[in-house]
Design a protein around this motif. Structure first.
Motif, PDB file in Angstrom:
ATOM      1  N   THR A 163       0.805  -1.222   0.000  1.00 56.61           N
ATOM      2  CA  THR A 163       0.000   0.000   0.000  1.00 56.61           C
ATOM      3  C   THR A 163       0.836   1.269   0.000  1.00 56.61           C
ATOM      4  OG1 THR A 163      -0.117  -0.073   2.417  1.00 56.61           O
ATOM      5  CG2 THR A 163      -1.899  -1.132   1.202  1.00 56.61           C
ATOM      6  N   ASN A 164       2.119   1.161   0.152  1.00 53.47           N
ATOM      7  CA  ASN A 164       2.973   2.354   0.135  1.00 53.47           C
ATOM      8  C   ASN A 164       4.162   2.108  -0.803  1.00 53.47           C
ATOM      9  OD1 ASN A 164       4.228   0.431   1.686  1.00 53.47           O
ATOM     10  ND2 ASN A 164       5.046   1.898   3.179  1.00 53.47           N
ATOM     11  N   GLY A 165       3.858   1.532  -1.976  1.00 51.67           N
ATOM     12  CA  GLY A 165       4.930   1.012  -2.786  1.00 51.67           C
ATOM     13  C   GLY A 165       5.386   1.858  -3.943  1.00 51.67           C
ATOM     14  N   ALA A 166       4.904   3.076  -4.125  1.00 55.04           N
ATOM     15  CA  ALA A 166       5.307   3.857  -5.287  1.00 55.04           C
ATOM     16  C   ALA A 166       6.801   4.150  -5.228  1.00 55.04           C
ATOM     17  CB  ALA A 166       4.525   5.158  -5.355  1.00 55.04           C
ATOM     18  N   ASN A 167       7.529   3.605  -6.205  1.00 58.01           N
ATOM     19  CA  ASN A 167       8.961   3.829  -6.349  1.00 58.01           C
ATOM     20  C   ASN A 167       9.754   3.415  -5.105  1.00 58.01           C
ATOM     21  OD1 ASN A 167      10.922   4.599  -8.235  1.00 58.01           O
ATOM     22  ND2 ASN A 167      11.226   6.575  -7.201  1.00 58.01           N
ATOM     23  N   VAL A 168       9.209   2.461  -4.374  1.00 53.99           N
ATOM     24  CA  VAL A 168       9.866   1.960  -3.160  1.00 53.99           C
ATOM     25  C   VAL A 168      10.190   0.487  -3.368  1.00 53.99           C
ATOM     26  CG1 VAL A 168       9.622   1.509  -0.697  1.00 53.99           C
ATOM     27  CG2 VAL A 168       8.669   3.610  -1.672  1.00 53.99           C
ATOM     28  N   TRP A 169      11.439   0.120  -3.053  1.00 57.68           N
ATOM     29  CA  TRP A 169      11.825  -1.279  -3.181  1.00 57.68           C
ATOM     30  C   TRP A 169      11.203  -2.100  -2.062  1.00 57.68           C
ATOM     31  CZ3 TRP A 169      13.752  -3.332  -7.367  1.00 57.68           C
ATOM     32  CH2 TRP A 169      14.500  -2.550  -8.255  1.00 57.68           C
ATOM     33  N   TYR A 222       5.671   1.406 -14.382  1.00 55.78           N
ATOM     34  CA  TYR A 222       6.307   0.142 -14.746  1.00 55.78           C
ATOM     35  C   TYR A 222       6.750  -0.561 -13.460  1.00 55.78           C
ATOM     36  CZ  TYR A 222      10.657   2.729 -13.935  1.00 55.78           C
ATOM     37  OH  TYR A 222      11.640   3.493 -13.369  1.00 55.78           O
ATOM     38  N   VAL A 223       7.030  -1.849 -13.591  1.00 61.01           N
ATOM     39  CA  VAL A 223       7.502  -2.620 -12.435  1.00 61.01           C
ATOM     40  C   VAL A 223       8.843  -3.256 -12.787  1.00 61.01           C
ATOM     41  CG1 VAL A 223       5.211  -3.057 -11.492  1.00 61.01           C
ATOM     42  CG2 VAL A 223       6.188  -4.648 -13.138  1.00 61.01           C
ATOM     43  N   ARG A 224       9.657  -3.431 -11.744  1.00 64.72           N
ATOM     44  CA  ARG A 224      10.985  -4.023 -11.922  1.00 64.72           C
ATOM     45  C   ARG A 224      11.191  -5.088 -10.851  1.00 64.72           C
ATOM     46  NH1 ARG A 224      15.337  -1.374 -14.416  1.00 64.72           N
ATOM     47  NH2 ARG A 224      14.369   0.652 -13.998  1.00 64.72           N
ATOM     48  N   GLN A 225      11.676  -6.252 -11.299  1.00 61.00           N
ATOM     49  CA  GLN A 225      12.001  -7.345 -10.383  1.00 61.00           C
ATOM     50  C   GLN A 225      13.500  -7.607 -10.496  1.00 61.00           C
ATOM     51  OE1 GLN A 225       9.777  -9.828  -8.508  1.00 61.00           O
ATOM     52  NE2 GLN A 225      11.833 -10.000  -7.608  1.00 61.00           N
ATOM     53  N   ILE A 226      14.196  -7.673  -9.339  1.00 61.72           N
ATOM     54  CA  ILE A 226      15.629  -7.951  -9.371  1.00 61.72           C
ATOM     55  C   ILE A 226      15.975  -9.088  -8.414  1.00 61.72           C
ATOM     56  CG2 ILE A 226      16.191  -5.556  -9.939  1.00 61.72           C
ATOM     57  CD1 ILE A 226      17.288  -5.264  -7.072  1.00 61.72           C
ATOM     58  N   ILE A 227      17.094  -9.749  -8.699  1.00 65.39           N
ATOM     59  CA  ILE A 227      17.735 -10.648  -7.745  1.00 65.39           C
ATOM     60  C   ILE A 227      18.786  -9.811  -7.038  1.00 65.39           C
ATOM     61  CG2 ILE A 227      19.126 -12.729  -7.451  1.00 65.39           C
ATOM     62  CD1 ILE A 227      17.894 -13.764 -10.088  1.00 65.39           C
ATOM     63  N   SER A 228      18.558  -9.482  -5.799  1.00 65.55           N
ATOM     64  CA  SER A 228      19.430  -8.575  -5.067  1.00 65.55           C
ATOM     65  C   SER A 228      20.552  -9.356  -4.390  1.00 65.55           C
ATOM     66  CB  SER A 228      18.636  -7.799  -4.019  1.00 65.55           C
ATOM     67  OG  SER A 228      19.486  -7.023  -3.206  1.00 65.55           O
ATOM     68  N   ILE A 229      21.783  -8.880  -4.569  1.00 62.44           N
ATOM     69  CA  ILE A 229      22.940  -9.477  -3.900  1.00 62.44           C
ATOM     70  C   ILE A 229      23.380  -8.538  -2.789  1.00 62.44           C
ATOM     71  CG2 ILE A 229      25.327 -10.252  -4.193  1.00 62.44           C
ATOM     72  CD1 ILE A 229      24.692 -10.869  -7.098  1.00 62.44           C
ATOM     73  N   ALA A 276       7.488  -0.782  -8.031  1.00 61.68           N
ATOM     74  CA  ALA A 276       6.561  -0.159  -8.984  1.00 61.68           C
ATOM     75  C   ALA A 276       6.900   1.327  -9.047  1.00 61.68           C
ATOM     76  CB  ALA A 276       5.116  -0.358  -8.546  1.00 61.68           C
ATOM     77  N   SER A 277       7.027   1.848 -10.255  1.00 60.51           N
ATOM     78  CA  SER A 277       7.554   3.206 -10.404  1.00 60.51           C
ATOM     79  C   SER A 277       6.612   4.280  -9.868  1.00 60.51           C
ATOM     80  CB  SER A 277       7.875   3.490 -11.869  1.00 60.51           C
ATOM     81  OG  SER A 277       6.692   3.418 -12.651  1.00 60.51           O
ATOM     82  N   SER A 278       5.286   4.112 -10.057  1.00 64.12           N
ATOM     83  CA  SER A 278       4.377   5.189  -9.619  1.00 64.12           C
ATOM     84  C   SER A 278       3.099   4.680  -8.983  1.00 64.12           C
ATOM     85  CB  SER A 278       4.009   6.104 -10.809  1.00 64.12           C
ATOM     86  OG  SER A 278       3.410   5.347 -11.848  1.00 64.12           O
ATOM     87  N   ASP A 279       2.830   3.386  -9.080  1.00 65.16           N
ATOM     88  CA  ASP A 279       1.626   2.837  -8.463  1.00 65.16           C
ATOM     89  C   ASP A 279       1.968   2.423  -7.034  1.00 65.16           C
ATOM     90  OD1 ASP A 279      -0.760   1.767  -7.841  1.00 65.16           O
ATOM     91  OD2 ASP A 279      -0.703   0.135  -9.311  1.00 65.16           O
ATOM     92  N   SER A 280       1.211   2.947  -6.075  1.00 68.30           N
ATOM     93  CA  SER A 280       1.512   2.681  -4.663  1.00 68.30           C
ATOM     94  C   SER A 280       0.720   1.521  -4.101  1.00 68.30           C
ATOM     95  CB  SER A 280       1.233   3.938  -3.819  1.00 68.30           C
ATOM     96  OG  SER A 280      -0.139   4.297  -3.908  1.00 68.30           O
ATOM     97  N   THR A 281      -0.195   0.955  -4.883  1.00 71.02           N
ATOM     98  CA  THR A 281      -1.027  -0.131  -4.367  1.00 71.02           C
ATOM     99  C   THR A 281      -1.043  -1.276  -5.375  1.00 71.02           C
ATOM    100  OG1 THR A 281      -2.438   1.460  -3.204  1.00 71.02           O
ATOM    101  CG2 THR A 281      -3.300  -0.768  -3.510  1.00 71.02           C
TER     102      THR A 281
END
Length: 297
Positions: A163-169, A222-229, A276-281
């Motif tokens: 619910t608070n995900g706009a541009n937040v990893w 847009y959405v981005r999925q990464i494998i974080s090291i 998610a770049s701009s969608d917070s939900t």
């Protein structure tokens, strides 16, 4: 007094002839003895020559015979023992066509059997197996321990609403193997945080298949999925791969995937991050799966 008569000339001649004959016989016997001595000396010289040939044979037949004699064993002997001539010389067995030990054949740097003579090829620091390996126990590990599977195959334990995900990893967490066919975990994954710690250095196969619902892409998000090291958010330099999905995609039942083989050091961490770049939900659905596997080397 009566005088003794002197021998006649004939008697002197006969005596002289006898002495001459005797002298000739003695000379002939001496010559025969000298010839016999020379023959014995010649035989001794030949014997010494042959002994030298046995010690340092130049003749192939003599050499082969000498080796056959050295390799012969006494009846009933079960052990062949080699004692080095100087304390360092090794026993060498060679043939111009190869050596057979029961059903195993050796030829140069290859080992095999009659039906397949080069099953193993030896090189400097290299062993090449020219065929399949069948094991009845553990195999394919390091030189000291058998290979132990390290990693996991898990799924989301439940859907997660962001619910608070706009541009937040967001670090995807909350994993489980319950009700997952084939699911497993070697114990290096913290299920509730979603962080895997590499137990040893090596190459790790990493894969994520994640379902995202209720994402509004109409605004160009847009959405981005990464494998974080090691908890990095840098999708270019700090990740083990990424997937980027632009606007115009379905708001529900959308799956994004990332798969890679990553070189890790011991104690490096892997986690799965989403943005998610701009969608917070939006919603990360429970129908999402994650895998890590240490590859055998």
């Amino acid at each position: 007094m009566k005088m003794k008569a002197l021998p006649s000339i004939t008697s002197w001649v006969i005596a002289a002839a006898v002495w001459a004959a005797t002298l000739l016989l003695l000379l002939a016997h001496q010559s025969q003895l000298q010839a016999e001595v020379r023959a014995v000396h010649a035989e001794g010289t030949e014997l010494r020559r042959r002994l030298l040939l046995l010690e340092r044979p130049d003749d192939a037949a003599l050499e082969a015979g000498r080796r056959r004699q050295l390799l012969s064993t006494m009846a009933g002997a079960d052990v062949l023992t080699h004692v080095s001539s100087d304390g360092s010389a090794r026993l060498s067995i060679s043939s111009d066509t190869g050596v057979d030990v029961e059903s195993v054949q050796f030829s140069g740097a290859t080992i095999g059997i009659s039906a397949d003579t080069d099953l193993l090829s030896l090189g400097s620091g290299t062993l090449t197996v020219n065929g399949d390996i069948t094991a009845t126990g553990s195999c394919c590990g390091s030189s000291s321990t058998a290979f132990t599977p390290r990693g996991f195959f898990v799924k989301k334990d439940s859907s997660t609403s962001i619910t608070n995900g706009a541009n937040v990893w967001q670090t995807v967490a909350g994993f489980t193997t319950t009700n997952l066919v084939g699911g497993w975990d070697s114990g290096n994954l913290v299920m509730n945080t979603g962080v895997f710690t590499a137990p040893v250095a090596g190459y790790y196969y990493v894969s994520v298949t994640q379902r995202v619902d209720q994402h509004d892409s109409s605004s160009g998000s847009y959405v981005r999925q990464i494998i974080s090291i090691n908890d990095s958010n840098d999708y270019n330099l700090g990740s083990g791969g990424q997937t980027l999905v632009g606007n115009g995609w379905s708001s529900d039942f959308e799956t994004i995937q990332v798969t890679n083989i990553i070189s890790l050091s011991a104690s490096d961490t892997i986690s799965f991050k989403f943005q998610a770049s701009s969608d917070s939900t939006y919603n990360i659905n429970a129908e999402s799966h994650y895998s890590v596997f240490l590859m055998p080397t």
